[in-house]
Design an enzyme around this catalytic site. Structure first.
Site, PDB file in Angstrom:
ATOM      1  N   CYS A 252       0.819  -1.200   0.000  1.00 30.45           N
ATOM      2  CA  CYS A 252       0.000   0.000   0.000  1.00 30.45           C
ATOM      3  C   CYS A 252       0.864   1.266   0.000  1.00 30.45           C
ATOM      4  O   CYS A 252       1.534   1.547  -0.984  1.00 30.45           O
ATOM      5  CB  CYS A 252      -0.988  -0.054   1.163  1.00 30.45           C
ATOM      6  SG  CYS A 252      -2.451   0.976   0.895  1.00 30.45           S
ATOM      7  N   HIS A 342      -3.703  -5.242   0.193  1.00 25.77           N
ATOM      8  CA  HIS A 342      -3.498  -5.688   1.570  1.00 25.77           C
ATOM      9  C   HIS A 342      -3.521  -7.216   1.659  1.00 25.77           C
ATOM     10  O   HIS A 342      -4.581  -7.815   1.824  1.00 25.77           O
ATOM     11  CB  HIS A 342      -4.577  -5.102   2.479  1.00 25.77           C
ATOM     12  CG  HIS A 342      -4.416  -3.655   2.765  1.00 25.77           C
ATOM     13  ND1 HIS A 342      -4.106  -3.172   4.012  1.00 25.77           N
ATOM     14  CD2 HIS A 342      -4.499  -2.579   1.953  1.00 25.77           C
ATOM     15  CE1 HIS A 342      -4.018  -1.845   3.967  1.00 25.77           C
ATOM     16  NE2 HIS A 342      -4.256  -1.471   2.720  1.00 25.77           N
ATOM     17  N   GLU A 344      -2.691  -9.060   4.056  1.00 29.78           N
ATOM     18  CA  GLU A 344      -3.057  -9.590   5.373  1.00 29.78           C
ATOM     19  C   GLU A 344      -4.553  -9.873   5.464  1.00 29.78           C
ATOM     20  O   GLU A 344      -4.997 -10.598   6.358  1.00 29.78           O
ATOM     21  CB  GLU A 344      -2.632  -8.628   6.491  1.00 29.78           C
ATOM     22  CG  GLU A 344      -3.544  -7.451   6.748  1.00 29.78           C
ATOM     23  CD  GLU A 344      -3.467  -6.384   5.675  1.00 29.78           C
ATOM     24  OE1 GLU A 344      -4.406  -5.579   5.567  1.00 29.78           O
ATOM     25  OE2 GLU A 344      -2.461  -6.355   4.930  1.00 29.78           O
TER      26      GLU A 344
END
Length: 368
Positions: A252, A342, A344
């Protein structure tokens, strides 16, 4: 109190009822297309100084718990929903979303026009806005106050949301690697994903110098997500990391800083990518991933093949299939890479979790 207004800087006004805390707030008006993960969205530091509208029509169904926040507080400047859930229906819930927003002092509005708002932002672009609970001033005065609020372009915000003191997230199981993670607005799940893979993660402030990064003797360096305009950030420490050929991974905001360290420019997207359903293609394999996003800026880079950088040839590794936005970069020697989304996945799909494994593979090769 029965009346609240959402006022945009171009003069568009939406009427609704107060939700969360009463008062007034200002920020950049953006929308999130996720149908789940509102608690993670609220606590994502990347949303600092933004008013977030949820496009999913019903928000708050599962309430709020104490296990899922991505940071220690709510970061959104304001919150816009269509229909708040009247009850909480989840065994893990500790409180309602409405109560949580009140506790955190987050001013919100519930209004029937979230679809019209989203269409307006897609046509006109993200813009400054304000939410006002039972305002006493005329609309014209509120519009002028919104126009006086600071813009997101040119905003240097990472240090405002990052840790001020280093801390360590220990490896889960045997420690295989030591990672220096520069906190630009890091989400709690990110170091956890690395810890699951045997990484001891040293989380450092956004202002960490090259010397401070290397003082932890890292096998790899990670730059996190975060808010603000990447053009305001100092990338000298990252350039030194790349010169030293230390394995690097960025996501990001970290992807944008990687791009700037390579000599590329960044620009502001018209309305950004925010949600858990963005299609991204790996240009190396042709594989398409559905990915979680939260960014309003992007990297400008050639899409037609490798390009030269001060650290050797690089290429765009991933592109967004909706707008051809750059979604990833990598040096061709394989020691440094980044993605705009992202991996995660908190909340979101797990299609991109393999990127943490790739980072471990890069560090393993460097150790050999």
């Amino acid at each position: 109190m029965t009346d609240a207004l959402l006022v945009l800087e171009d003069g568009r006004v939406f009427r609704g009822t107060p939700y969360g805390a009463a008062g007034e707030t200002f920020g950049e008006m953006v929308f999130n297309t996720g149908m789940t993960g509102y608690q993670e969205t609220l606590t994502d530091p990347s949303y600092h100084r933004q008013i977030v509208a949820m496009t999913a029509p019903h928000i708050g169904n599962t309430g709020v718990n104490d296990e899922d926040p991505e940071s220690g507080r709510v970061w959104v400047a304001g919150y816009v929903v269509r229909e708040p859930s009247r009850i909480v229906s989840n065994w893990r819930a500790d409180r309602s979303l409405d109560d949580y927003l009140k506790e955190q002092g987050v001013v919100g509005i519930a209004m029937p026009g979230t679809r019209a708002l989203t269409r307006h932002l897609r046509e006109r672009g993200a813009m400054r806005a304000g939410i006002f609970s039972a305002p006493a001033e005329p609309v014209e005065a509120l519009v002028e106050r919104v126009r006086q609020a600071p813009a997101m372009a040119g905003a240097d915000l990472a240090a405002e949301v990052a840790t001020t003191e280093p801390y360590v997230v220990p490896a889960i199981g045997a420690r295989r690697f030591t990672v220096a993670a520069v906190d630009l607005g890091i989400k709690g799940m990110t170091p956890h994903r690395m810890a699951e893979r045997g990484c001891e993660v040293h989380v450092l402030p956004a202002t960490a110098t090259y010397e401070q990064i290397m003082a932890v003797r890292p096998d790899g360096v990670f730059f996190s997500n975060g808010p603000g305009d990447p053009a305001t950030a100092d990338v000298s420490a990252l350039r030194s990391v790349l010169e030293a050929k230390v394995p690097f991974f960025g996501i990001c905001f970290g992807n944008q800083l990687f791009g700037r360290a390579l000599g590329l420019s960044t620009y502001k997207l018209r309305y950004g990518h925010r949600g858990v359903n963005q299609p991204v293609q790996d240009v190396r394999t042709g594989k398409v991933e559905i990915s979680a996003h939260n960014h309003g800026f992007a990297v400008e880079a050639p899409l037609d093949g490798p390009f030269d950088t001060p650290f050797g040839p690089a290429e765009v590794s991933h592109v967004n299939l909706n707008d051809r936005c750059v979604e990833g970069l990598r040096l061709l020697d394989g020691r440094a890479f980044s993605v705009q989304y992202h991996p995660e996945a908190a909340a979101g799909p797990h299609d991109a979790a393999y990127l943490f494994d790739e980072f471990c593979e890069v560090m393993s090769r460097a150790q050999a």
